[in-house]
Design a protein around this motif. Structure first.
Motif, PDB file in Angstrom:
ATOM      1  N   TYR A  19      38.610  42.164  25.529  1.00  0.00           N
ATOM      2  CA  TYR A  19      39.599  42.284  26.605  1.00  0.00           C
ATOM      3  C   TYR A  19      39.983  43.748  26.796  1.00  0.00           C
ATOM      4  O   TYR A  19      40.043  44.255  27.913  1.00  0.00           O
ATOM      5  N   ASN A 165      45.437  34.223  27.094  1.00  0.00           N
ATOM      6  CA  ASN A 165      45.242  32.779  27.285  1.00  0.00           C
ATOM      7  C   ASN A 165      44.376  32.538  28.511  1.00  0.00           C
ATOM      8  O   ASN A 165      44.909  32.356  29.607  1.00  0.00           O
ATOM      9  N   PRO A 166      43.069  32.547  28.377  1.00  0.00           N
ATOM     10  CA  PRO A 166      42.239  32.331  29.563  1.00  0.00           C
ATOM     11  C   PRO A 166      42.376  30.910  30.092  1.00  0.00           C
ATOM     12  O   PRO A 166      42.558  29.971  29.327  1.00  0.00           O
ATOM     13  N   PHE A 168      40.630  27.774  32.490  1.00  0.00           N
ATOM     14  CA  PHE A 168      39.272  27.257  32.646  1.00  0.00           C
ATOM     15  C   PHE A 168      39.055  26.574  33.986  1.00  0.00           C
ATOM     16  O   PHE A 168      38.010  25.986  34.225  1.00  0.00           O
ATOM     17  N   PRO A 172      34.450  29.023  34.140  1.00  0.00           N
ATOM     18  CA  PRO A 172      33.767  30.227  33.653  1.00  0.00           C
ATOM     19  C   PRO A 172      32.372  29.886  33.138  1.00  0.00           C
ATOM     20  O   PRO A 172      32.188  28.864  32.477  1.00  0.00           O
ATOM     21  N   VAL A 175      31.240  33.996  28.259  1.00  0.00           N
ATOM     22  CA  VAL A 175      32.318  34.780  27.641  1.00  0.00           C
ATOM     23  C   VAL A 175      32.831  35.857  28.594  1.00  0.00           C
ATOM     24  O   VAL A 175      34.042  36.102  28.688  1.00  0.00           O
ATOM     25  N   ILE A 178      35.356  34.562  30.900  1.00  0.00           N
ATOM     26  CA  ILE A 178      36.608  34.248  30.195  1.00  0.00           C
ATOM     27  C   ILE A 178      37.404  35.534  29.961  1.00  0.00           C
ATOM     28  O   ILE A 178      38.621  35.592  30.167  1.00  0.00           O
ATOM     29  N   PHE A 181      38.984  36.766  33.160  1.00  0.00           N
ATOM     30  CA  PHE A 181      40.176  36.016  33.563  1.00  0.00           C
ATOM     31  C   PHE A 181      41.434  36.732  33.062  1.00  0.00           C
ATOM     32  O   PHE A 181      42.377  36.981  33.826  1.00  0.00           O
TER      33      PHE A 181
END
Ligand SMILES: Cc1cc2nc3c(=O)[nH]c(=O)nc-3n(C[C@H](O)[C@H](O)[C@H](O)COP(=O)(O)O)c2cc1C
Length: 207
Positions: A19, A165-166, A168, A172, A175, A178, A181
């Motif tokens: 991230y 906190n991705p 869904f 996605p 990875v 995700i 996001f």
């Protein structure tokens, strides 16, 4: 370059280094100047999660990241953890916003307590006292009462708690999606344009 804004990005040793590195990449593709600081534990996690060796010396890190992301001249500055003469150490020269991503429970607790024991903690403390945007992206589970109380304290002091906190609901496909996001949410908070993902309701195939 015409620098629209300056963002301090701090990487700490929580899981979720992709991230932080993706956020760095996106910031450097935007008309934004970036001040980067990272903790010793962040170096360990970067190696563990991304096989990325972040050098201990700020100058070597700047060279490595310049090679990796090709920022514009003067767009990226890397500061050491004890570099007290860095602009971010003083309320007289703060960045426009600061993000700690990923953020450990340790750094979160230190910022919530106003410790200012290293440049990351001090820069965050400056953002709070100057009432500038401070975004923390914590990663831990489950959360103890102490973690939750520290987050509440920071939120009350004006910080934004943006957990990694991705969702869904965008289906996605891996990875990278995700990661994007979470990074897109951080860029939204910073008011920085991006096309990392479509916005809810804008595309018929979102559902
Ligand atoms: C591989 C690895 C993963 C870790 N993940 C987390 C995490 O998700 N959240 C957290 O709060 N600490 C995590 N830690 C522990 C922190 O790195 C440790 O508490 C460290 O002292 C934090 O220092 P810093 O806040 O200066 O980066 C992890 C450590 C390692 C080595």
């Amino acid at each position: 370059m015409t620098t629209a804004r300056t963002v301090t990005l701090a990487l700490t040793g929580a899981s979720g280094m992709p991230y932080g590195m993706r956020l760095l990449e996106c910031l450097l593709r935007s008309p934004v100047r970036v001040y980067l600081i990272y903790s010793q534990a962040a170096q360990i996690v970067a190696r563990q999660e991304m096989n990325l060796s972040l050098p201990a010396r700020a100058s070597e890190a700047a060279a490595l990241l310049t090679q990796r992301y090709s920022p514009q001249e003067g767009q990226l500055r890397v500061f050491g953890r004890e570099e007290w003469f860095a602009p971010v150490a003083s309320g007289s020269n703060p960045a426009d916003a600061m993000v700690i991503c990923p953020c450990t429970m340790g750094t979160l607790a230190a910022v919530a307590s106003g410790l200012s024991d290293n440049l990351i903690e001090r820069a965050a403390d400056v953002m709070l006292k100057e009432r500038r945007p401070l975004i923390l992206v914590p990663r831990e589970t489950p959360l103890s009462t102490i973690h939750l109380e520290n987050m509440l304290r920071l939120s009350r002091a004006g910080a934004t708690i943006l957990p990694a906190n991705p969702g869904f609901y965008h289906h996605p496909d891996g990875v990278d999606a995700i990661v994007d996001f979470v990074v897109s949410r951080i860029l939204d908070q910073l008011g920085i344009d991006h096309e990392l993902m479509s916005r809810w309701g804008d595309q018929a195939d979102d559902d």
